[in-house]
Structures are given as structure tokens and as C-alpha cells.
Design a protein around this motif. Structure first.
Motif, PDB file in Angstrom:
ATOM      1  N   ALA A 257      83.675  41.999  56.865  1.00 57.21           N
ATOM      2  CA  ALA A 257      82.632  41.310  57.083  1.00 57.21           C
ATOM      3  C   ALA A 257      82.624  41.442  58.781  1.00 57.21           C
ATOM      4  O   ALA A 257      81.489  41.579  59.403  1.00 57.21           O
ATOM      5  N   TYR A 258      83.745  41.530  59.515  1.00 60.40           N
ATOM      6  CA  TYR A 258      83.852  41.845  60.846  1.00 60.40           C
ATOM      7  C   TYR A 258      83.188  42.945  61.151  1.00 60.40           C
ATOM      8  O   TYR A 258      82.650  43.193  62.259  1.00 60.40           O
ATOM      9  N   ALA A 259      83.455  44.021  60.433  1.00 57.73           N
ATOM     10  CA  ALA A 259      83.016  45.552  60.698  1.00 57.73           C
ATOM     11  C   ALA A 259      81.423  45.379  60.700  1.00 57.73           C
ATOM     12  O   ALA A 259      80.748  45.973  61.338  1.00 57.73           O
ATOM     13  N   ARG A 260      80.840  44.650  59.691  1.00 61.28           N
ATOM     14  CA  ARG A 260      79.475  44.507  59.697  1.00 61.28           C
ATOM     15  C   ARG A 260      78.805  43.831  60.748  1.00 61.28           C
ATOM     16  O   ARG A 260      77.589  44.183  61.191  1.00 61.28           O
ATOM     17  N   ARG A 261      79.634  42.961  61.497  1.00 63.45           N
ATOM     18  CA  ARG A 261      79.050  42.309  62.676  1.00 63.45           C
ATOM     19  C   ARG A 261      79.128  43.098  63.964  1.00 63.45           C
ATOM     20  O   ARG A 261      78.516  42.313  64.973  1.00 63.45           O
ATOM     21  N   GLY A 262      79.627  44.256  64.036  1.00 64.71           N
ATOM     22  CA  GLY A 262      79.751  45.130  64.983  1.00 64.71           C
ATOM     23  C   GLY A 262      80.721  45.848  65.594  1.00 64.71           C
ATOM     24  O   GLY A 262      80.990  46.282  66.376  1.00 64.71           O
ATOM     25  N   GLY A 263      81.969  45.243  65.021  1.00 62.86           N
ATOM     26  CA  GLY A 263      83.497  45.825  65.479  1.00 62.86           C
ATOM     27  C   GLY A 263      84.014  46.884  64.348  1.00 62.86           C
ATOM     28  O   GLY A 263      84.322  46.458  63.162  1.00 62.86           O
ATOM     29  N   GLN A 264      84.044  47.975  64.585  1.00 63.63           N
ATOM     30  CA  GLN A 264      84.531  49.169  63.693  1.00 63.63           C
ATOM     31  C   GLN A 264      85.918  48.892  63.657  1.00 63.63           C
ATOM     32  O   GLN A 264      86.679  48.485  64.712  1.00 63.63           O
ATOM     33  N   VAL A 265      86.763  49.138  62.376  1.00 62.51           N
ATOM     34  CA  VAL A 265      87.973  48.488  62.060  1.00 62.51           C
ATOM     35  C   VAL A 265      88.781  49.843  61.420  1.00 62.51           C
ATOM     36  O   VAL A 265      88.231  50.406  60.455  1.00 62.51           O
ATOM     37  N   PHE A 266      89.971  49.664  61.927  1.00 61.04           N
ATOM     38  CA  PHE A 266      90.734  50.917  61.396  1.00 61.04           C
ATOM     39  C   PHE A 266      92.127  50.069  61.010  1.00 61.04           C
ATOM     40  O   PHE A 266      92.816  49.246  61.787  1.00 61.04           O
ATOM     41  N   ILE A 267      92.509  50.228  59.831  1.00 63.01           N
ATOM     42  CA  ILE A 267      93.730  49.640  59.489  1.00 63.01           C
ATOM     43  C   ILE A 267      94.719  50.599  58.747  1.00 63.01           C
ATOM     44  O   ILE A 267      94.375  51.574  57.979  1.00 63.01           O
ATOM     45  N   SER A 268      96.003  50.213  58.860  1.00 59.46           N
ATOM     46  CA  SER A 268      96.806  51.256  57.874  1.00 59.46           C
ATOM     47  C   SER A 268      97.489  50.338  57.084  1.00 59.46           C
ATOM     48  O   SER A 268      97.499  49.051  57.250  1.00 59.46           O
ATOM     49  N   THR A 269      97.907  50.936  55.740  1.00 60.44           N
ATOM     50  CA  THR A 269      98.429  49.730  54.800  1.00 60.44           C
ATOM     51  C   THR A 269      99.141  50.585  53.742  1.00 60.44           C
ATOM     52  O   THR A 269      99.008  51.654  53.614  1.00 60.44           O
ATOM     53  N   HIS A 270     100.262  49.959  53.104  1.00 57.11           N
ATOM     54  CA  HIS A 270     100.956  50.506  51.994  1.00 57.11           C
ATOM     55  C   HIS A 270     100.682  49.602  50.793  1.00 57.11           C
ATOM     56  O   HIS A 270     101.339  49.696  49.809  1.00 57.11           O
ATOM     57  N   SER A 271      99.661  48.731  50.924  1.00 53.83           N
ATOM     58  CA  SER A 271      99.580  47.595  49.853  1.00 53.83           C
ATOM     59  C   SER A 271      98.529  48.128  48.883  1.00 53.83           C
ATOM     60  O   SER A 271      97.235  48.296  49.237  1.00 53.83           O
ATOM     61  N   PRO A 272      98.851  48.151  47.604  1.00 54.16           N
ATOM     62  CA  PRO A 272      97.822  48.675  46.396  1.00 54.16           C
ATOM     63  C   PRO A 272      96.929  47.397  46.341  1.00 54.16           C
ATOM     64  O   PRO A 272      95.668  47.536  46.312  1.00 54.16           O
ATOM     65  N   ASP A 273      97.344  46.200  46.324  1.00 54.71           N
ATOM     66  CA  ASP A 273      96.388  45.139  46.451  1.00 54.71           C
ATOM     67  C   ASP A 273      95.272  45.065  47.335  1.00 54.71           C
ATOM     68  O   ASP A 273      94.035  44.702  47.041  1.00 54.71           O
ATOM     69  N   PHE A 274      95.765  45.160  48.685  1.00 56.32           N
ATOM     70  CA  PHE A 274      94.939  45.409  49.708  1.00 56.32           C
ATOM     71  C   PHE A 274      93.650  46.621  49.375  1.00 56.32           C
ATOM     72  O   PHE A 274      92.434  46.492  49.542  1.00 56.32           O
ATOM     73  N   LEU A 275      94.113  47.828  48.814  1.00 52.70           N
ATOM     74  CA  LEU A 275      93.533  49.255  48.636  1.00 52.70           C
ATOM     75  C   LEU A 275      92.363  48.696  47.399  1.00 52.70           C
ATOM     76  O   LEU A 275      91.310  49.177  47.523  1.00 52.70           O
TER      77      LEU A 275
END
Length: 390
Positions: A319-337
Motif C-alpha cells: 500500500a505504501y508503494a502504491r502511494r508513491g514510495g518504491q520499496v525494496f525489502i530483503s527477507t528470509h521469511s516464507p510467511d512474508f513471501l
């Protein structure tokens, strides 16, 4: 601004790597040591090169010998293709090396494309502190116009031209691009520093370390009450055990946050609640900023958080990205993915000591499994992302 592609050469584990067709939400997966943090450091390097100079940004990373990829003689090169606010495709390129033992910007170019076939205008084209810049920016929209250029010299060869020229109003395009990079937010979140306090005053934006979350909460409470009330509603509905969150202003104008746990009669002051509760509150404060950062990079947001919260947190990032901020995230979490679209996932893998980057959606096998109903996190957990780069 939305970055569409990133090319990196000779920057630590990235001897030659490219991220293409970037969406507004980009998630990086890969084993430890594959370069997820290094990619975020590329963003930090560009931002620090503006706020200070390239030489200092390099020395903060141990010097050019430590920064350039092992076995390479350089130069270090970074290229960004992005869409500016008017929708035009632009490219920013920088190459950093050394001359007689001194760090210099060997080449720096900022160019904007003119239509589908028009020759790009080089708004900035510099080498070792000297170069040219466009002097008739106002004519850029006229396809029949020709670029007019003038020569300029910077004070030092390790200063970026977009920094030197971006200070002047006549270089509006350069100034806007400089401001965008200066507004990037590369999070270095520390839970010990993020715990809210009763300190006076307010801040408009969350800091990179999250140490001013109480002050930002005060700002939202005072000037953006709708966003603040929504944050409290989300906390009460999503955080396990938290039945109610309330903000109590004190007589001297400060704000005290109180969290009601269903197991206890009296609410807890914020400094006594769990790390996970404070962290999700800080993320919500960040993600409901009335003015999103043009680029937000966050490493492993799942740390200290209850797994069931992660799909909803992923949606908050989207939702933040849709409002105009491009987001880059790193993760090891299957739940997040599992809350992501396959085209939002990029896989980093080391081959012969250097990292390559691939889009998960470009794998025919992963794409067919995803379209059949399998979620990205389950596919990642089963090891099906292995071999994606080969």
C-alpha cells in the motif's frame, strides 16, 4: 520516481549484476552472503556521495580496494534507469576509480530520453570534475529543439555534478533528481533505539534507526489525526494480545502511548511492552507517513515479529508503494513471501564467488507452480528457487 532497472559492476560481490523490470515493491531473497545488504549499500553509497562526496563515501567502506570486486581493477559502476514525475525515461550513470592514488568520478551522466526514438539529452556529462550541462532546459519538451550546452568545472574531482549543479535553480531537472536521492530512506532499524519515550517535540519522518518514533507519533497525532487513529486501530486488530492502544496527551503537551493487554487489568506504558509490539508500531508509523519516501529499503522486517503478522505487514508495504514510495525489502521469511506476487520476488545467488540476480517470474517452472496455486514462500521453503540463475 520509479526505478525500472539497476546495473552494478565491480561493487563487492556484484562483479556484474542487473535487476530489470522492477515493480514498485521489490523483495530480495537469497542465502546469507549473497549480497542483499550490499544492494542496499549501493543506495546508501549514492546518497552519501551526495551528502558528502564520493571520496568520503568510498573511505567509509574501507577504500576503493575493499569496495571494488575481488580480482577486478575497476572502475566501480552504477547505472539507474527510472521514470521521472513526467513519465519520461531517464538514466543516471556513475563510474568511480582512482587517478594517481586519488578517488575520482571517472564519468557521470544524467540523460533523459525524448519520446520513443528521440536522441537523449545529456543534462549532465562530466569526467573528473569537468564537463558540460544543458543550459536550455525549458526547450526539452519541444521535439524540434536542439540542446544547448555550457562547460563547467567542479571544485574537486570526487564531487558529483548533480550535487554541484543541483544547487542552482537554472538546473531544475538536475536539482529534482538530486532531491530524490537525498530523500531515499535506507532503514537501519534498531529495536533498542525505537522504543518510544516521553521526549518533547515532534519529527515529521521516522529516522533510519527508528529512534524518533515517539516524536513522529506526536506529529501524526497533532497534524494527521486520521492516519494516527488508523495506526491505533491496526495495532488493536492485528497484534496478538493487544486489545486496545490509546494515546494520552500530558499536561505539558507530550504524548504517552498505552497498550492494553487482555491478560491484565491495567494498560502498559509503551516502554514496557514487547519488542515485537514496538516494532510493528514503528513500521506502521513509517508506512503511514503522509509523504512517502521516493525509495524505502528495509532489511528483514520479520525479525522479532509474530509470523501471522507478516502477510498483513507485506500488504502495508505494498500500500505504501502504491502511494508513491518504491520499496525494496530483503527477507528470509516464507510467511512474508507468501503474501507477495511472484513478479515482486528477485533471487540472489552466488556463482564462483560473485552474485547474480534473477526474477522469480522468469522461471517457467516457478511461474507454472505459482499459477497453479502454490505460494512463493512455500516454493522458496521447498528449495525450488535453487538453480534459478543457471
Amino acid at each position: 520516481m520509479q526505478i525500472e532497472s539497476i546495473e552494478i559492476e565491480n561493487y563487492r560481490v556484484f562483479r556484474r549484476a542487473k535487476l530489470e523490470n522492477l515493480p514498485r515493491l521489490v523483495t530480495l531473497v537469497g542465502a546469507n552472503g549473497t549480497g542483499k545488504s550490499t544492494l542496499f549499500d549501493v543506495f546508501s553509497f549514492l546518497k552519501e556521495s551526495l551528502s558528502q562526496n564520493v571520496g568520503r563515501a568510498v573511505m567509509r567502506r574501507g577504500g576503493l580496494k575493499e569496495l571494488i570486486s575481488r580480482g577486478s581493477t575497476g572502475p566501480l559502476q552504477i547505472s539507474l534507469k527510472f521514470r521521472e514525475s513526467g513519465g519520461r525515461l531517464a538514466t543516471y550513470e556513475i563510474a568511480v576509480g582512482d587517478r594517481d592514488g586519488r578517488i575520482v568520478v571517472e564519468r557521470e551522466v544524467l540523460k533523459f530520453r525524448r519520446g520513443q526514438r528521440g536522441k537523449p539529452w545529456h543534462f549532465v556529462d562530466f569526467s573528473c570534475g569537468k564537463g558540460t550541462a544543458i543550459t536550455n532546459e525549458s526547450a526539452y519538451g519541444d521535439l524540434g529543439a536542439s540542446e544547448e550546452r555550457a562547460e563547467y568545472a567542479l571544485d574537486e574531482p570526487d564531487i558529483l555534478a548533480i550535487k554541484g549543479l543541483g544547487q542552482f535553480k537554472e538546473f531544475r531537472v538536475v536539482s529534482e533528481f538530486r532531491s530524490l536521492i537525498e530523500s531515499w530512506q535506507i532503514s537501519d532499524f534498531h529495536i533498542a533505539e525505537a522504543r518510544p519515550s516521553n521526549e518533547d517535540g515532534y519529527s515529521e519522518h521516522l529516522s533510519t534507526r527508528g529512534d524518533n518514533v515517539a516524536q513522529v507519533a506526536q506529529y501524526l497525532y497533532t497534524y494527521h489525526r486520521k492516519q494516527f487513529d488508523h495506526i491505533l486501530e491496526v495495532m488493536a486488530s492485528r497484534v496478538p494480545g493487544v486489545e486496545k492502544v490509546e494515546a494520552k496527551p500530558t499536561e505539558d503537551g507530550r504524548l504517552v502511548l498505552r497498550f492494553q493487554d487482555g491478560s491484565f487489568k491495567d494498560p502498559f506504558i509503551a516502554r514496557y511492552v514487547s519488542d515485537g509490539t514496538i516494532k510493528i508500531f514503528a513500521y506502521l508509523v513509517l508506512l503511514h507517513d503522509p509523504k512517502p519516501f521516493p525509495l524505502l529499503a528495509v532489511e528483514e522486517p520479520e525479525n522479532q515479529l509474530y509470523p501471522e503478522l507478516l502477510p498483513e505487514l507485506a500488504e502495508e508495504f505494498r500500500a505504501y508503494a502504491r502511494r508513491g514510495g518504491q520499496v525494496f525489502i530483503s527477507t528470509h521469511s516464507p510467511d512474508f513471501l507468501n503474501a507477495l506476487k511472484l513478479e515482486e520476488v528477485y533471487c540472489l545467488k552466488k556463482i564462483s564467488g560473485f552474485t547474480t540476480i534473477s526474477r522469480a517470474v522468469d522461471s517457467e517452472n516457478l511461474r507454472s507452480l505459482y499459477e497453479a496455486g502454490d505460494l512463493p514462500g512455500y516454493l522458496w521453503k521447498q528449495g525450488l528457487f535453487e538453480g534459478l540463475n543457471q
